[in-house]
Design an enzyme around this catalytic site. Sequence first.
Site, PDB file in Angstrom:
ATOM      1  N   ARG A  63       0.818  -1.218   0.000  1.00 60.60           N
ATOM      2  CA  ARG A  63       0.000   0.000   0.000  1.00 60.60           C
ATOM      3  C   ARG A  63       0.852   1.267   0.000  1.00 60.60           C
ATOM      4  O   ARG A  63       0.389   2.332  -0.402  1.00 60.60           O
ATOM      5  CB  ARG A  63      -0.989  -0.047   1.169  1.00 60.60           C
ATOM      6  CG  ARG A  63      -2.022  -1.165   0.982  1.00 60.60           C
ATOM      7  CD  ARG A  63      -3.054  -1.161   2.085  1.00 60.60           C
ATOM      8  NE  ARG A  63      -2.512  -1.539   3.369  1.00 60.60           N
ATOM      9  CZ  ARG A  63      -2.494  -2.779   3.860  1.00 60.60           C
ATOM     10  NH1 ARG A  63      -3.000  -3.772   3.178  1.00 60.60           N
ATOM     11  NH2 ARG A  63      -1.974  -3.020   5.042  1.00 60.60           N
ATOM     12  N   GLU A 100       2.409  -5.985  13.929  1.00 66.68           N
ATOM     13  CA  GLU A 100       1.260  -6.046  14.841  1.00 66.68           C
ATOM     14  C   GLU A 100       0.622  -7.440  14.751  1.00 66.68           C
ATOM     15  O   GLU A 100       0.122  -7.964  15.726  1.00 66.68           O
ATOM     16  CB  GLU A 100       0.271  -4.965  14.392  1.00 66.68           C
ATOM     17  CG  GLU A 100      -0.818  -4.598  15.357  1.00 66.68           C
ATOM     18  CD  GLU A 100      -1.797  -3.623  14.712  1.00 66.68           C
ATOM     19  OE1 GLU A 100      -1.540  -3.146  13.586  1.00 66.68           O
ATOM     20  OE2 GLU A 100      -2.831  -3.355  15.336  1.00 66.68           O
TER      21      GLU A 100
HETATM   22  P1  AMP Z   1       3.585  -1.378  11.651  1.00 65.81           P
HETATM   23  O1  AMP Z   1       4.845  -2.019  11.189  1.00 65.81           O
HETATM   24  O2  AMP Z   1       3.045  -2.017  12.890  1.00 65.81           O
HETATM   25  O3  AMP Z   1       3.687   0.124  11.762  1.00 65.81           O
HETATM   26  O4  AMP Z   1       2.488  -1.723  10.564  1.00 65.81           O
HETATM   27  C1  AMP Z   1       2.387  -0.979   9.451  1.00 65.81           C
HETATM   28  C2  AMP Z   1       2.115  -1.818   8.233  1.00 65.81           C
HETATM   29  O5  AMP Z   1       1.127  -2.830   8.457  1.00 65.81           O
HETATM   30  C3  AMP Z   1       1.582  -0.968   7.144  1.00 65.81           C
HETATM   31  O6  AMP Z   1       2.104  -1.449   5.932  1.00 65.81           O
HETATM   32  C4  AMP Z   1       0.095  -1.125   7.223  1.00 65.81           C
HETATM   33  O7  AMP Z   1      -0.465  -1.122   5.951  1.00 65.81           O
HETATM   34  C5  AMP Z   1      -0.117  -2.446   7.915  1.00 65.81           C
HETATM   35  N1  AMP Z   1      -1.040  -2.388   9.058  1.00 65.81           N
HETATM   36  C6  AMP Z   1      -0.726  -2.591  10.359  1.00 65.81           C
HETATM   37  N2  AMP Z   1      -1.792  -2.479  11.141  1.00 65.81           N
HETATM   38  C7  AMP Z   1      -2.817  -2.169  10.351  1.00 65.81           C
HETATM   39  C8  AMP Z   1      -4.195  -1.899  10.582  1.00 65.81           C
HETATM   40  N3  AMP Z   1      -4.744  -1.927  11.802  1.00 65.81           N
HETATM   41  N4  AMP Z   1      -4.966  -1.578   9.522  1.00 65.81           N
HETATM   42  C9  AMP Z   1      -4.424  -1.544   8.284  1.00 65.81           C
HETATM   43  N5  AMP Z   1      -3.141  -1.777   7.999  1.00 65.81           N
HETATM   44  C10 AMP Z   1      -2.340  -2.110   9.016  1.00 65.81           C
END
Ligand code: AMP
Length: 176
Positions: A63, A100
């Site tokens: 994305r 996550e």
């Molecule tokens: P992080 O590494 O935890 O900051 O996660 C960011 C990445 O995971 C991004 O590429 C987001 O598109 C995706 N992502 C993580 N959590 C979510 C969420 N709750 N909703 C949508 N995309 C998420």
Amino acid sequence: MGSLEADVRKSIRTIPDYPKKGIPFKDLTTLWRNGKLNRRVADALEKKWKGAKLDKVVGIEARGFIVGAPLADRLGLGFVPARKVGKLPAKKVSVNYELEYGRQGLEMHSDSISKGDRVLVVDDLLATGGTSKAAATLVERLGGKVVGFAFVTELKSLNGRRKLAGYDVYSLAKYD
Ligand code: AMP
């Protein structure tokens, strides 16, 4: 038309328990299908970063490509993809990190960043910051300087900014 932040928040759809129980998934496809709003988002990102003397935009698969590639074009810069493991065909650097909802790897081509390049890292959403931090690690390993991070939206409760402390972190719409 409301404020950009209000309109972005209104346009994003939240899917509960996706891809795992307890994760409120922010679905930006409902924003991206709206041409006018999409343009306002790109306008705001362009305005924020156009004076930053950048050399490259790095977008995080998948994305981050949707947000990063048009921004690179507006800024007149090259676009570099940071990809999931096994997708890049040439010599590359790799890093593993916690997500996550699971573990993940990220890769970039070794010749995608030149020493001293000033780089903006782009993704759709900041959650824990693990993904963006991983991309920054790769850029820095290649000798680039991470000038900042750009996101459309941010989940504040996951404290991604803490992991990105010391960098310029910009997001358009924040969720508590
Ligand atoms: P992080 O590494 O935890 O900051 O996660 C960011 C990445 O995971 C991004 O590429 C987001 O598109 C995706 N992502 C993580 N959590 C979510 C969420 N709750 N909703 C949508 N995309 C998420």
